[in-house]
Each structure stands twice: as C-alpha cells, then as structure tokens.
Write an enzyme that holds these catalytic residues in place. Structure first.
Site, short mmCIF file in Angstrom:
data_model
loop_
_atom_site.label_atom_id
_atom_site.label_comp_id
_atom_site.label_asym_id
_atom_site.label_seq_id
_atom_site.Cartn_x
_atom_site.Cartn_y
_atom_site.Cartn_z
N SER A 340 35.45 43.63 33.04
CA SER A 340 35.20 42.33 33.15
C SER A 340 35.63 41.66 31.66
CB SER A 340 33.67 42.04 33.17
OG SER A 340 33.20 40.76 32.78
N TRP A 343 39.34 41.46 31.46
CA TRP A 343 39.74 40.20 32.47
C TRP A 343 39.68 38.95 31.71
CZ3 TRP A 343 37.58 35.86 33.82
CH2 TRP A 343 38.21 35.01 34.93
N HIS A 344 38.86 38.80 30.87
CA HIS A 344 38.46 37.38 30.23
C HIS A 344 39.67 37.29 28.84
CE1 HIS A 344 34.45 37.29 31.95
NE2 HIS A 344 34.52 36.06 31.45
N GLY A 345 40.06 38.53 28.33
CA GLY A 345 41.20 38.52 27.48
C GLY A 345 41.94 39.71 27.05
N PHE A 512 41.69 32.29 30.05
CA PHE A 512 41.44 33.49 30.85
C PHE A 512 42.26 33.62 32.09
CE2 PHE A 512 37.09 32.71 28.86
CZ PHE A 512 37.70 33.23 27.54
#
Lengths: 512, 493
Positions: A340, A343-345, A512
């Site tokens: 997660s 995924w955000h950065g 993102f």
C-alpha cells in the site's frame, strides 16, 4: 485539467449540457469521448498508456471469458481431466500475463527511477564508480488507479465473479470515466459496468438527484479549496523547512497535514461522487469518517475504502489472509501495507509509512489481550463515551504521526521531524503569535479553526447517522437547503485559496 | 397542466430564484471586497460612467501623468471645453487602448489627448497592481474581456481574475472597514472630471538637466505590442471621428530617447505632439512649487499646463463653449462641488482659531465644540460663542462643555457639561450621541469628543472643534486650539 482548474469549469458545463440533451444511445460514446478529452488535457502522449492498459485488459477479459466457457462446457460434458487442466493452465496463463503486462506499465512509469536510484546507491556503497541515468518522464496521471481497476477486472473475470464485458466502448468507459480516472475511487467492474449498460435508461432530468450531486460537489470544493489548500500553505511552510521550527509548530503542522490530506482527498472524492451523481452514476464512497476511528484497523475500513478493500481482496486474501495462522496473518498484514505504501509513492518514506501502518495493526492485535486484562483489573468502563473518545484521540494522533512520512522527502527526514518535534519544546509559541506567522494570517488561522470544526461536525454526522451531507440536507427545509448551498458556493469563492496570489495546488492524491 | 409540467416549472423557478439570489449576493460581496482605488482609478473610471452620453468633447487618456496635468475644470472654466480625464494609475499602454474602446461606447469626443508615458514600456504581466487600478472598476463588456484575454494569451486563468474582481480581492475580507460597506460616496459623479490635482509641493525641485543635455539621443525602441496597440488606437479614433493629439507631461525618468520615439511616431502618423518639456520656460513652470513629487504636477503646475492646453485645443480644434448656454451642465455642477471641496480643504488647513471660526459654515455642516481646562482670560471669546448658540451658557463653557451645532442650530440635548448646576433640562447630562450619517456616530462627553471609536481631547486647555460635512457625509476636520500654547493648532495625524 484538474477539478479546480479554469479549463475544467469550462469543460464541465459543456460535457453536462451535451450529455443531458443528446439521444440516450449516444450517452456512453459521449462520456467516453469526454473522458478521453479530459485525460488528453493532462499529457496527450499518455493517452496511449491508458488505451494500452484498456485494450490489454479487455482482451484478457474476453479470452478468460472464452476459456471459462470452455472449462464449464468441459466440466459439464465430462471432458477428460487433461483437457480441463489445460484450460485451467491457459486461464491462469492469461490471468498472469494480463496482470503482469498492465502491472509492468505501472512499474515502468512509477518505479523505474526509484529502482535505478537504489541501484545507484548500492553501487556507490560498493565503491563502484558508475551510475545509471534516471529516465526523464512524468507519471501518467491516474495510472495507479486505473491499473488497479483493470487488475481487479481481470481477476474477477478469472474467478468468474463477473462476466467479461463484450462491448469495448462500455469497458473503455469503465476505465476512463472522467470523474474517477485521475484519483479513483477504484471502482469494481461489476458495479460500474452494470450502470454503464443502463446508462441509456437513466432519467437524467431528476432535479432531486442533480441537486444532491451538486451539494456533494460544493462540499467537495469547499473542503478542497478552502480547507485543504489553505492548510497546505501552513504545512508547506513548516514541513518543507521543519529544521527551523520547534515542537508547537511541528505538532500543529502534523495535525494540519492530516486534516489537509483528508480535506483534499475527501474533497476530490465528493466532487467525483457528486459529478457522477449528476450524470446518473453512483460511485462507491472512499471515506466514512476516518477521524472517528477507534483503532488503526477501523481506520482502514474508513479511509480510502476503495483502495483498502482492493488490497484486502487482491493482495491480503490471496496471500492467505487470516486462514493460515496468526504469524502468517501478521506477515500478510505487513506485506499488504508495505505494498500500500509503495502504491502511494515510489520512495522509502512511503514504504515506511505503509510498514508503520502494518506494524500498528499487528501491535494492536498483540497488545489487545494485555489491554483487556488491564481494563479488567482497573474496572475500566470500556463502553463509556470517554473510553471511546480516548481511543479515537489515540488513533487520530497515531495516524497523523505516520503521515509525517507522507510529506517529508525521505524516511530519515521523517525521523528527524519527529525527533525535533519531541525535543524542541517551545510552548510559548502558542501564545506569542508564532502560529500566525506560518503562512496564514491570524484571521485566516481563526477562520480555519471554524472551518475544520465544521468539517468535523459534518463527519460526526456521517459517523453517527451514516448519512452524507447531501442526504442529510435533502431532509431539511428548502430555505435551509439552498441557503447552505449558497453559503458553500460563496464561502468557496471568497475563502478559497486560488487566484493570482496563490500557487495552483493540485490534488495531493493526483501524484499517486 | 399535468403534474410533470408543474414539477418542471417548479424546478425551473427554483433554479432561477437560486441563481438570482446567488448573483445578487455575489455581486454585492464583490462590490464590498473590491479595493476602492480613489484617485488612482475608481474616481476616474466610475465617474466616467456617470457622465451623460455624448457629452465629452475632449477625452484625455493615459496614466497619472495625464490626469495630473490636464485639469478639465480649468479647461472648462477658462475655455468652456467639456473634457474628461479617463485614466488610471501607472496604466500600461494596452490598458490605455482598452479604455479608449470603452470610452467610445458612450462618448464620441472630437479630440482624444493621449499621454505617452507608457509608449516605450513593455507590458509586464506581473504588475497586477497597475492593471487593477484600471481594470477593477472598468465595466465588464465583450471589449474588456477580449482585451484582457489578449494581455494574457498564455494564462486564461489570470485573464479571468482581472475580469472577475472577486478573484483579485477576495482576501480583502480581512481588512474590510466601514467604507467598504457603505461606499465612500452616494454618487460616483466625479467633480474633478478625472483629474487629481492636490496642492502638495514636492520636497525638492525637479531636475531635468539629464533630459535636456541628451541632445544626441536616438529614438527609443517601441515594443512591438505597444506599436500594434497604438495603431489600433489610431484606427479607433478614425472610425469614431475623433482627432488624436499626443502629449507628454514632464516627469522624472522620462528620457530624450522616448521623446524622439514619440516624435517619430507622431511624424509617421501625421499627428500633433505637445511636449510639455519644451514648454517649461514658456509656461514659467517652477520645478519645485509646481510639482507634488518627482513625476506629477500639483494643482499649481496643472493649472498652468491646463491653461495652455485649453488654449491649444481652442486654437486647433472646433470645440464648443458650454459655459454660457443657459443650462447647468455637469461641469457647472463640478465647479460648484470643487468650490465646496476647496472650502473644506482650506478649513482643514487653517491653523488660526479666529480665521478658522471665520471660515466655518454652519448650514450643511455639523460643528462640535469641546472646551477644556482653565478658561480664564477667554471669557469674552466664550461669551461670544455661547451667545451664538442659544442653550449654551458661559457657565457651561467654564465647565468643560461639549456641544453640537447641527445646520446652525444647537439643541439642549446636544449640550454635555460637567456643570451639575446647569439648567434642569440638562442637569446631569454627561453624554450625548449624535448620528452624523451612515454609520458615523459621534459621542459628546464633557471635555472630549469621540468619533469613530477614537477620543479627541488633544488639548488640556483650549478648544477642540469637529466639523462634519452633512451634505457629503464626510468628516472635514478635527482640530484642537491650545490656549497654553498661544492658541496653536493641534491635529491628530
């Protein structure tokens, strides 16, 4: 073309006007065209990327559908096991191939430079005098969101949860529906494609639905332009230069960033939901009052719901979920949240943020028996409001603390920030006017406190009554309802952080 | 009518009401938030819209150097010319052209006088303030939209911000004050006809030696955009039957190169050019007394320049004399208003008590007196004052009286005194409030006057006088005269 850009305010009425007046059968085509036009406005050449992902996932879905049919026929017709096994293998191959191809696109654009940067660091540590030049491209907007959408589509067709969509236009609209293409919600194909198929039957001239959609949009714009962007000035000033600030400023900025992030993303989501509602569509909500979560576990059922449920369904459960023992469950949680974060950065700070949330949750599981025992020993009234309130406050600050890693450039900076916040004690800054020198004036500072309170009230209402603002407002008298709408509109116009005196602030979750 | 139609009509009516209420609130808010530019823009621009259609024969265009040089009232008083200065502070050339287009929508002047200050200055997008001076009060029109859009070809958002003043001024909610809500004037009719000619005198004499010594100068480069804009202005004047006259007011920083550029342009287009630099000696311009700062004429310089300019206009153009046509036109009213304003201005600059009292008008004014301290030796003066205003007695005068005279009349309830033995009608009267105008409340207490939440008791021993113009709803002056200090005048900064 962000939702807050001038071009969007020109684009939107045109799209809506045409959508409302054209023959019903053209609606899908028009929305698809609008979606592509909307996307084209960001970076024309990246239109190819979304088209590629759409085509690959569409073909994978069709092939899987056909193989599913063969398998079912084979099973019904009593085919020999080898035939079924071959079909199964083929299905799995198509599944993996489809997911790998669309994921490869995401990895290439989003993580190549991150990987190269790490390789260069390792080479440097090993004393090798060589470095790989990073690529100079920008991340196609919405890539992370629509990639997850198409992965879920392929997986759902594979598992037989949904039938593959035969109509390419319908499927393309699922991927590129413009209210959600940039920052979600990450819609599941099953829910959305049904609506696309029914699109021509929508009764668009439904004043109540349109009004509710507009209310949501207005509230979204208010959250984004008034609260998030104004708080963004403060968080930008303090968190980007945290080395010069003391405990009070850093603490205020930490809280403000959590509020900003919520107002920004929830604001975007409300605009998207409202806009979809105006057009007759219903998108899943991404937020259910996360500020009032009593535990990190609960927080993740309330924050960015479309992502957290996606991670649960397509990462955590396939990893084994909680079916393989406690230890494995904890490992699965940490892995899921690491992904997660990633995924955000593409940065270690994001990875660390994800890991921290994984650790938070594992810790909650591990500590819970101890907490229960202590509560029992002290006869703590765990059902009381005060106990719930303290748990909410604890969760709030744990989440806010973790978001420091979201804002600062690196994980190391995150630790330095926290270290400084804990050691540079300057309580006088609360009283000597220092807080009014953090980018927003004294009057705006006080106004923001009122607006944040308003946001909490709206969220509290949502928390207690499971009712969004549009639904609640629909139950109020007409004068109050329209009064609120005018107040939101004028409030956003007057107090919004836009115009020549401000740097244009994009939605945080765009990146993102 | 079936239910469906009724529902549709109800919805449409609801939307309409919503939009009307929103628009009304938006426009009212925008008006409140807009910065009031005073002489830098608002007065000239809003005043222009108050002019009767087709009444202006000479239109003067340009930046501050234009409206500090040509005083339309001098032109009218001396030559009967109906002129108006339609400009704004530090106006870029592009805006000058937009103003001209706007002017031609309602006026068809015979002569357009163009001050050339900005000719060689490139348009700077960053200088929002200068654009706001002009654009804030310029009415929205397709012309304005088109011209502003041309100024910002790459940034439509910025262009929109100049077309919707709310975007520029929304953050002003933090600094709103009374004037923002009630408006400074009841009418925006501009008695100065766009000119701004204060009587301030420059701190030091201007020195134009650099300009005159540069005899070998070559013409400065005119930015391409300005040349196009100038060409458009020439065309506009031709299309509207107006003759274009170029002029340059003397201002520090203007160079011989720029003069040459204007001369070149004038020759190229066959236009007349009046250069006041060349007229400094002829007009006997005093380089200190006739300027208010390094760039602008003051009242005295402007009077000299305008007198010459009026004569020039009369000689070169066929302009009517509107002074004695039997009807009172807006220039006549403006002259009267100017006299009114000048009288107020003179009073506010008077430092001698006797002279001050001599200048005071009572009709149309509220005058508040507050006597403080020891009145020994002033009995005669105070007796005279007391006799002038019925209910006030000498005894009151000796006990810190504060009293108001409204339109020449003093009422008992407007006399506040510390004297407990005063007549029964006022016994114990320690405070009175007087509503002067919209939101202007003055509080009278013994020994002091409180106006706009500020207490005025500048002198311990003497008299404080507040003068309020009832006709214009404006405070004229608050002055204290100190008897301890030979009657010296004290004013709050």
């Amino acid at each position: 073309m962000s939702f807050t850009s001038l071009s969007f305010f020109i684009f939107l009425p045109i799209v809506l006007l045409v959508y409302f007046v054209i023959p019903r059968k053209w609606r899908t085509g028009w929305l698809l065209l609008a979606g592509l036009g909307f996307y084209l406005n960001f970076h024309p050449k990246y239109l190819l990327v979304i088209v590629f992902s759409t085509v690959v996932s569409y073909l994978a879905g069709c092939r899987l559908e056909s193989l599913n049919g063969q398998q079912e026929n084979g099973a019904r017709g009593g085919a020999v096991d080898d035939g079924v096994a071959v079909t199964t293998r083929k299905r799995r191959t198509v599944l993996i191939l489809g997911i790998v191809i669309v994921t490869a696109v995401l990895v290439f654009f989003k993580y190549t430079n991150f990987l190269l940067g790490n390789v260069n660091k390792l080479l440097g540590l090993a004393g090798v005098d060589y470095s790989v030049q990073p690529f100079s491209f920008v991340l196609p907007v919405g890539l992370s969101y629509y990639t997850f959408q198409v992965i879920s589509y392929i997986a759902d067709v594979y598992h037989g949860k949904i039938r593959a969509e035969k109509n390419f236009l319908h499927y393309a609209l699922y991927v590129s529906f413009f209210p959600k293409v940039i920052s979600g919600p990450i819609e599941r194909a099953g829910d959305f494609l049904e609506q696309v198929k029914e699109c021509h039957n929508f009764n668009l001239w439904n004043a109540k639905r349109v009004r509710d959609g507009i209310v949501l949009m207005l509230w979204g714009y208010f959250q984004k332009m008034v609260i998030a962007d104004r708080l963004g000035i403060l968080t930008g000033q303090v968190m980007d230069h945290f080395e010069v600030y003391g405990t009070v400023e850093l603490f205020v900025a930490m809280c403000a960033f959590y509020l900003q992030l919520f107002a920004d993303f929830a604001g975007y989501t409300d605009i998207a939901l409202g806009l979809a509602k105006v057009m007759g569509f219903s998108l899943q909500d991404n937020f259910r009052s996360p500020f009032f979560a009593k535990s990190i576990r609960e927080y993740w059922t309330r924050w960015h719901i479309s992502l957290s449920t996606w991670l649960r369904d397509y990462i955590y459960i396939p990893l084994g979920g909680n079916r393989k023992g406690k230890a494995r469950k904890y490992v699965n949680i940490v892995i899921t949240f690491l992904l997660s974060g990633l995924w955000h950065g593409a940065g270690w700070n994001y990875v660390f943020w994800g890991m921290l949330h994984g650790i938070y949750q594992v810790a909650e599981y591990l500590i819970q028996p101890v907490v229960d025992k202590v509560n029992a020993a002290f006869h703590t009234k765990t059902e009381s409001f005060s106990y719930g309130f303290l748990r909410t406050v604890k969760t709030w600050f744990m989440v806010a603390l973790a978001y420091i890693f979201f804002k600062v450039p690196s994980a190391v900076d995150g630790f330095r920030y926290i270290g400084r916040m804990l050691t540079r004690w300057n309580p006088w800054a609360i009283f000597d006017g220092t807080l009014y020198t953090l980018g927003i004036s004294e009057k705006y500072f006080h106004l923001m406190l009122w607006f944040v309170l308003l946001m909490f009230v709206v969220e509290w209402m949502r928390y207690r009554k499971e009712m969004k603002l549009d639904v609640w407002l629909a139950g109020q008298c007409v004068w109050f309802r329209y009064g609120v709408m005018i107040a939101l509109l004028l409030g956003t116009i007057v107090f919004g952080a836009y115009g020549p005196a401000y740097d244009a602030a994009n939605f945080l979750y765009f990146q993102f | 009518m079936n239910k469906k139609w009724l529902g549709t009509i109800r919805t449409a009516a609801g939307i309409l009401v919503f939009l009307v209420i929103f628009a009304a609130l938006f426009l009212s808010l925008q008006n409140t938030l807009k910065l009031k530019m005073g002489h830098r823009g608002t007065d000239s621009v809003k005043g222009f819209y108050e002019e009767e259609e087709d009444s202006v024969e000479v239109l003067c265009r340009g930046a501050s150097t234009a409206w500090c040089t040509v005083d339309p009232l001098v032109l009218y008083e001396e030559y009967g010319i109906a002129a108006y200065d339609f400009g704004s502070s530090a106006q870029p050339f592009e805006l000058t052209a937009a103003f001209l287009e706007e002017a031609f929508r309602t006026q068809h002047p015979k002569v357009v006088c163009l001050e050339m200050l900005s000719l060689c200055k490139p348009f700077e997008e960053k200088n929002a303030e200068n654009l706001n001076y002009g654009l804030t009060d310029l009415r929205f029109s397709p012309v304005k939209a088109r011209r502003v859009s041309e100024m910002f070809p790459q940034d439509k958002g910025k262009a929109a911000s100049y077309l919707i003043p709310m975007v520029q001024y929304k953050d002003r909610w933090q600094e709103l004050e009374k004037n923002d809500f009630i408006g400074e004037y009841e009418s925006y009719a501009n008695y100065a006809k766009g000119a701004y000619t204060p009587d301030k005198i420059a701190d030091a004499p201007l020195d134009f030696t650099y300009y005159f010594e540069n005899t070998d100068a070559e013409a400065a480069q005119i930015p391409e955009r300005n040349r196009e804009v100038f060409d458009r202005m020439v065309q506009l004047c031709e299309e509207n039957g107006a003759e274009l006259l170029l002029f340059k007011a003397p201002n520090g920083g203007w160079t011989m190169e720029e003069t040459k550029a204007v001369e070149g342009l004038a020759a190229e287009y066959g236009l007349p050019f009046v250069n006041f630099f060349d007229l400094l000696d002829t007009l006997q311009i005093d380089l200190q007394q006739d300027f208010r700062d390094n760039s602008h004429f003051n009242r005295y310089g402007s009077a000299k320049a305008s007198a010459y300019f009026g004569q020039y206009l009369k000689e070169h153009y066929e302009l009517a004399d509107y002074r004695f046509d039997g009807t009172e036109n807006s220039w006549d009213i403006a002259l009267r208003d100017r006299a009114h304003d000048r009288a107020n201005e003179a009073l506010a600059k008077t430092d001698n008590l006797a002279e001050y009292l001599g200048r005071l008008s009572y009709q149309g004014y509220t005058v508040i007196y507050s006597v403080t301290g020891d009145t020994t030796g002033k009995e005669e003066f105070l007796q005279g004052l007391a006799e002038s205003f019925g209910p006030v007695t000498l005894e009151d005068m000796q006990a810190g009286v504060t009293f108001a005279v409204v339109n020449g009349e003093c009422r008992p309830e407007l006399v506040c005194t510390g004297n407990q033995t005063a007549d029964s009608a006022r016994a114990g009267s320690r405070m009175a409030k007087l509503d002067l105008g919209i939101g202007d409340v003055v509080e009278l207490t013994p020994y002091s006057i409180t106006y706009d939440h500020k207490m005025y008791n500048m002198v311990d021993n003497g008299i404080v006088i507040l003068v309020y113009d009832n006709e214009w709803n404006r405070l004229v002056d608050i002055a204290g005269f100190d008897w301890n200090n030979g009657g010296a005048c004290v004013r709050d900064e």
